[in-house]
Design a protein around this motif. Sequence first.
Motif, PDB file in Angstrom:
ATOM      1  N   ASP B  81      51.883   1.296 -37.679  1.00 39.49           N
ATOM      2  CA  ASP B  81      50.614   2.000 -37.496  1.00 39.49           C
ATOM      3  C   ASP B  81      50.641   2.894 -36.264  1.00 39.49           C
ATOM      4  OD1 ASP B  81      49.627   0.948 -39.790  1.00 39.49           O
ATOM      5  OD2 ASP B  81      48.318  -0.518 -38.844  1.00 39.49           O
ATOM      6  N   VAL B  82      51.386   2.480 -35.237  1.00 45.04           N
ATOM      7  CA  VAL B  82      51.524   3.354 -34.070  1.00 45.04           C
ATOM      8  C   VAL B  82      52.238   4.634 -34.489  1.00 45.04           C
ATOM      9  CG1 VAL B  82      52.629   3.623 -31.815  1.00 45.04           C
ATOM     10  CG2 VAL B  82      51.464   1.488 -32.385  1.00 45.04           C
ATOM     11  N   ARG B  83      53.275   4.451 -35.300  1.00 41.98           N
ATOM     12  CA  ARG B  83      53.992   5.631 -35.793  1.00 41.98           C
ATOM     13  C   ARG B  83      53.098   6.525 -36.636  1.00 41.98           C
ATOM     14  NH1 ARG B  83      60.339   5.096 -36.695  1.00 41.98           N
ATOM     15  NH2 ARG B  83      59.983   3.201 -37.849  1.00 41.98           N
ATOM     16  N   ALA B  84      52.264   5.886 -37.497  1.00 45.37           N
ATOM     17  CA  ALA B  84      51.349   6.658 -38.335  1.00 45.37           C
ATOM     18  C   ALA B  84      50.336   7.400 -37.461  1.00 45.37           C
ATOM     19  CB  ALA B  84      50.628   5.733 -39.323  1.00 45.37           C
ATOM     20  N   ALA B  85      49.878   6.743 -36.404  1.00 43.86           N
ATOM     21  CA  ALA B  85      48.918   7.390 -35.495  1.00 43.86           C
ATOM     22  C   ALA B  85      49.574   8.582 -34.798  1.00 43.86           C
ATOM     23  CB  ALA B  85      48.404   6.380 -34.465  1.00 43.86           C
ATOM     24  N   GLU B  86      50.833   8.402 -34.394  1.00 41.86           N
ATOM     25  CA  GLU B  86      51.535   9.516 -33.733  1.00 41.86           C
ATOM     26  C   GLU B  86      51.715  10.695 -34.685  1.00 41.86           C
ATOM     27  OE1 GLU B  86      55.063   7.658 -32.191  1.00 41.86           O
ATOM     28  OE2 GLU B  86      54.042   7.110 -30.311  1.00 41.86           O
ATOM     29  N   LYS B  87      52.007  10.359 -35.938  1.00 45.40           N
ATOM     30  CA  LYS B  87      52.193  11.418 -36.934  1.00 45.40           C
ATOM     31  C   LYS B  87      50.874  12.157 -37.157  1.00 45.40           C
ATOM     32  CE  LYS B  87      54.208  12.022 -41.543  1.00 45.40           C
ATOM     33  NZ  LYS B  87      53.090  12.201 -42.494  1.00 45.40           N
ATOM     34  N   ALA B  88      49.779  11.395 -37.307  1.00 47.04           N
ATOM     35  CA  ALA B  88      48.467  12.029 -37.502  1.00 47.04           C
ATOM     36  C   ALA B  88      48.124  12.905 -36.296  1.00 47.04           C
ATOM     37  CB  ALA B  88      47.397  10.956 -37.712  1.00 47.04           C
ATOM     38  N   ALA B  89      48.432  12.405 -35.107  1.00 49.24           N
ATOM     39  CA  ALA B  89      48.132  13.174 -33.891  1.00 49.24           C
ATOM     40  C   ALA B  89      48.903  14.490 -33.905  1.00 49.24           C
ATOM     41  CB  ALA B  89      48.491  12.350 -32.650  1.00 49.24           C
ATOM     42  N   ARG B  90      50.201  14.402 -34.222  1.00 46.50           N
ATOM     43  CA  ARG B  90      51.027  15.618 -34.215  1.00 46.50           C
ATOM     44  C   ARG B  90      50.522  16.643 -35.212  1.00 46.50           C
ATOM     45  NH1 ARG B  90      55.333  12.111 -33.407  1.00 46.50           N
ATOM     46  NH2 ARG B  90      55.754  12.053 -35.627  1.00 46.50           N
ATOM     47  N   GLU B  91      50.026  16.134 -36.378  1.00 46.51           N
ATOM     48  CA  GLU B  91      49.496  17.071 -37.380  1.00 46.51           C
ATOM     49  C   GLU B  91      48.293  17.837 -36.855  1.00 46.51           C
ATOM     50  OE1 GLU B  91      48.925  14.502 -40.726  1.00 46.51           O
ATOM     51  OE2 GLU B  91      51.067  14.512 -41.237  1.00 46.51           O
ATOM     52  N   HIS B  92      47.611  17.273 -35.862  1.00 43.98           N
ATOM     53  CA  HIS B  92      46.473  17.955 -35.252  1.00 43.98           C
ATOM     54  C   HIS B  92      46.866  18.625 -33.937  1.00 43.98           C
ATOM     55  CE1 HIS B  92      44.405  15.498 -38.209  1.00 43.98           C
ATOM     56  NE2 HIS B  92      43.312  16.199 -37.978  1.00 43.98           N
ATOM     57  N   GLY B  93      48.163  18.677 -33.663  1.00 48.02           N
ATOM     58  CA  GLY B  93      48.618  19.276 -32.410  1.00 48.02           C
ATOM     59  C   GLY B  93      48.280  18.434 -31.186  1.00 48.02           C
ATOM     60  N   LEU B  94      48.133  17.111 -31.398  1.00 47.77           N
ATOM     61  CA  LEU B  94      47.728  16.229 -30.300  1.00 47.77           C
ATOM     62  C   LEU B  94      48.766  15.132 -30.095  1.00 47.77           C
ATOM     63  CD1 LEU B  94      43.986  15.794 -31.416  1.00 47.77           C
ATOM     64  CD2 LEU B  94      44.896  17.445 -29.763  1.00 47.77           C
ATOM     65  N   ASP B  95      48.562  14.331 -29.053  1.00 49.62           N
ATOM     66  CA  ASP B  95      49.376  13.142 -28.791  1.00 49.62           C
ATOM     67  C   ASP B  95      48.475  11.905 -28.809  1.00 49.62           C
ATOM     68  OD1 ASP B  95      52.004  14.297 -28.060  1.00 49.62           O
ATOM     69  OD2 ASP B  95      50.836  15.224 -26.453  1.00 49.62           O
ATOM     70  N   VAL B  96      49.089  10.746 -29.059  1.00 50.59           N
ATOM     71  CA  VAL B  96      48.361   9.489 -28.841  1.00 50.59           C
ATOM     72  C   VAL B  96      48.381   9.240 -27.339  1.00 50.59           C
ATOM     73  CG1 VAL B  96      48.309   7.008 -29.263  1.00 50.59           C
ATOM     74  CG2 VAL B  96      48.985   8.576 -31.105  1.00 50.59           C
ATOM     75  N   VAL B  97      47.211   9.318 -26.704  1.00 51.58           N
ATOM     76  CA  VAL B  97      47.160   9.175 -25.246  1.00 51.58           C
ATOM     77  C   VAL B  97      46.526   7.856 -24.828  1.00 51.58           C
ATOM     78  CG1 VAL B  97      47.199  11.667 -24.789  1.00 51.58           C
ATOM     79  CG2 VAL B  97      44.999  10.497 -25.064  1.00 51.58           C
ATOM     80  N   GLY B  98      46.145   7.032 -25.802  1.00 53.19           N
ATOM     81  CA  GLY B  98      45.594   5.732 -25.433  1.00 53.19           C
ATOM     82  C   GLY B  98      45.009   5.019 -26.630  1.00 53.19           C
ATOM     83  N   TRP B  99      44.315   3.940 -26.334  1.00 60.06           N
ATOM     84  CA  TRP B  99      43.787   3.035 -27.360  1.00 60.06           C
ATOM     85  C   TRP B  99      42.425   2.554 -26.921  1.00 60.06           C
ATOM     86  CZ3 TRP B  99      46.813   2.843 -31.565  1.00 60.06           C
ATOM     87  CH2 TRP B  99      48.125   3.353 -31.404  1.00 60.06           C
ATOM     88  N   TYR B 100      41.553   2.279 -27.891  1.00 55.62           N
ATOM     89  CA  TYR B 100      40.277   1.658 -27.529  1.00 55.62           C
ATOM     90  C   TYR B 100      40.120   0.354 -28.291  1.00 55.62           C
ATOM     91  CZ  TYR B 100      38.168   3.308 -31.954  1.00 55.62           C
ATOM     92  OH  TYR B 100      37.880   3.536 -33.282  1.00 55.62           O
ATOM     93  N   HIS B 101      39.381  -0.563 -27.696  1.00 51.49           N
ATOM     94  CA  HIS B 101      39.002  -1.783 -28.409  1.00 51.49           C
ATOM     95  C   HIS B 101      37.708  -2.306 -27.819  1.00 51.49           C
ATOM     96  CE1 HIS B 101      41.266  -3.635 -25.041  1.00 51.49           C
ATOM     97  NE2 HIS B 101      40.643  -4.775 -25.299  1.00 51.49           N
ATOM     98  N   SER B 102      37.099  -3.239 -28.554  1.00 51.10           N
ATOM     99  CA  SER B 102      35.825  -3.793 -28.089  1.00 51.10           C
ATOM    100  C   SER B 102      36.039  -5.203 -27.566  1.00 51.10           C
ATOM    101  CB  SER B 102      34.804  -3.809 -29.232  1.00 51.10           C
ATOM    102  OG  SER B 102      35.255  -4.651 -30.289  1.00 51.10           O
ATOM    103  N   HIS B 103      35.150  -5.634 -26.701  1.00 51.29           N
ATOM    104  CA  HIS B 103      35.096  -7.027 -26.239  1.00 51.29           C
ATOM    105  C   HIS B 103      33.761  -7.616 -26.694  1.00 51.29           C
ATOM    106  CE1 HIS B 103      38.246  -6.995 -22.733  1.00 51.29           C
ATOM    107  NE2 HIS B 103      38.787  -6.811 -23.918  1.00 51.29           N
ATOM    108  N   PRO B 104      33.768  -8.277 -27.862  1.00 48.46           N
ATOM    109  CA  PRO B 104      32.506  -8.851 -28.343  1.00 48.46           C
ATOM    110  C   PRO B 104      32.025  -9.969 -27.408  1.00 48.46           C
ATOM    111  CG  PRO B 104      34.124  -8.702 -30.121  1.00 48.46           C
ATOM    112  CD  PRO B 104      34.854  -8.452 -28.837  1.00 48.46           C
ATOM    113  N   ASP B 105      30.812  -9.841 -26.907  1.00 48.56           N
ATOM    114  CA  ASP B 105      30.193 -10.833 -26.019  1.00 48.56           C
ATOM    115  C   ASP B 105      31.025 -11.121 -24.774  1.00 48.56           C
ATOM    116  OD1 ASP B 105      27.918 -11.091 -27.659  1.00 48.56           O
ATOM    117  OD2 ASP B 105      29.003 -12.449 -28.982  1.00 48.56           O
ATOM    118  N   HIS B 106      31.784 -10.153 -24.339  1.00 48.84           N
ATOM    119  CA  HIS B 106      32.529 -10.251 -23.088  1.00 48.84           C
ATOM    120  C   HIS B 106      32.383  -8.931 -22.340  1.00 48.84           C
ATOM    121  CE1 HIS B 106      34.351 -13.894 -24.655  1.00 48.84           C
ATOM    122  NE2 HIS B 106      34.930 -14.093 -23.482  1.00 48.84           N
ATOM    123  N   PRO B 107      32.551  -8.990 -21.017  1.00 48.20           N
ATOM    124  CA  PRO B 107      32.415  -7.751 -20.246  1.00 48.20           C
ATOM    125  C   PRO B 107      33.526  -6.740 -20.550  1.00 48.20           C
ATOM    126  CG  PRO B 107      32.971  -9.607 -18.800  1.00 48.20           C
ATOM    127  CD  PRO B 107      32.773 -10.165 -20.175  1.00 48.20           C
TER     128      PRO B 107
END
Lengths: 115, 162
Positions: B81-107
């Motif tokens: 999936d990281v590879r797929a994300a990199e490929k999608a990014a390149r198709e938009h002329g972008l790079d994968v520059v990071g990741w987001y996630h949530s912390h349910p009921d945590h700070p």
Amino acid sequence: MPVKVMIPSPLRSYAGKRDSAEFNVRTVGEALGRLTTEFADLRKHLFTEDGKLRSFVNVYVNDEDIRYLAKENTPTKDGDTISIIPSIAGGVEGYNRHCERGEEPLFGFLDAAAS
Amino acid sequence: MADEPTIWISGRLVEKIRAHGAETYPHECCGALLGRDSGVVAGSDPNKDALNAEREILELLPLVNRRDDSPHNRFSVTADDVRAAEKAAREHGLDVVGWYHSHPDHPARPSQYDRDHAWPWYSYIIVSVQKGAPQDMTSWRLTDNREGFSPEGIEIRHRAAV
Ligand SMILES: [Zn+2]
């Protein structure tokens, strides 16, 4: 023709901003050894203190995961490409609800976001 | 702000991350941050400190949480999936520059597990989701010695579509 090692973007700042390096080697382990000798700051991001590849570091030889080959003893031949691919993990500890696989399609928002 | 790295992101994408966290609550959401970092643009000054490079988030790639059988609430993104994300990014002329996630009921602070599994250079955005409602959002970068995270500023940029 030597073996080419592709360096992922998170590690390029430790490798003189290069996206690849070439070495005359015979195994994956040798290539990674040469890479982390030339660029010593890479070492702690790829290997644990006892010298094992970190769990989230994935190494491929021409698209084959070395975990299913001979790991770091996987032989290489001239012209092979070794790729270092991240996997990503995180989460909250001490938190006992299970995370189910979601229903949303992979990449679902991208086209909407791009429009 | 002089030394603290800053990421630029649109208000629209901030709202999408928050909405993704609310949607997957009580589970964690995760996704890729696609954008541009002046430190990786071809021809940029190779002596420029990567941490001072300008970074802008221009698209998101929400991902399915491929959790393994850990008893804890965690997220993981496979190398495929990281590879797929990199490929999608390149198709938009972008790079994968990071990741987001949530912390349910945590700070919105990185956990030890986050740190142990983090890559340098990437921006890690965390949104806290309390009782289903998105709250604080923060962004972090692993320190060079892997011993901790440094906070990054999040600047909301209003701009025309790219
Ligand atoms: Zn986390």
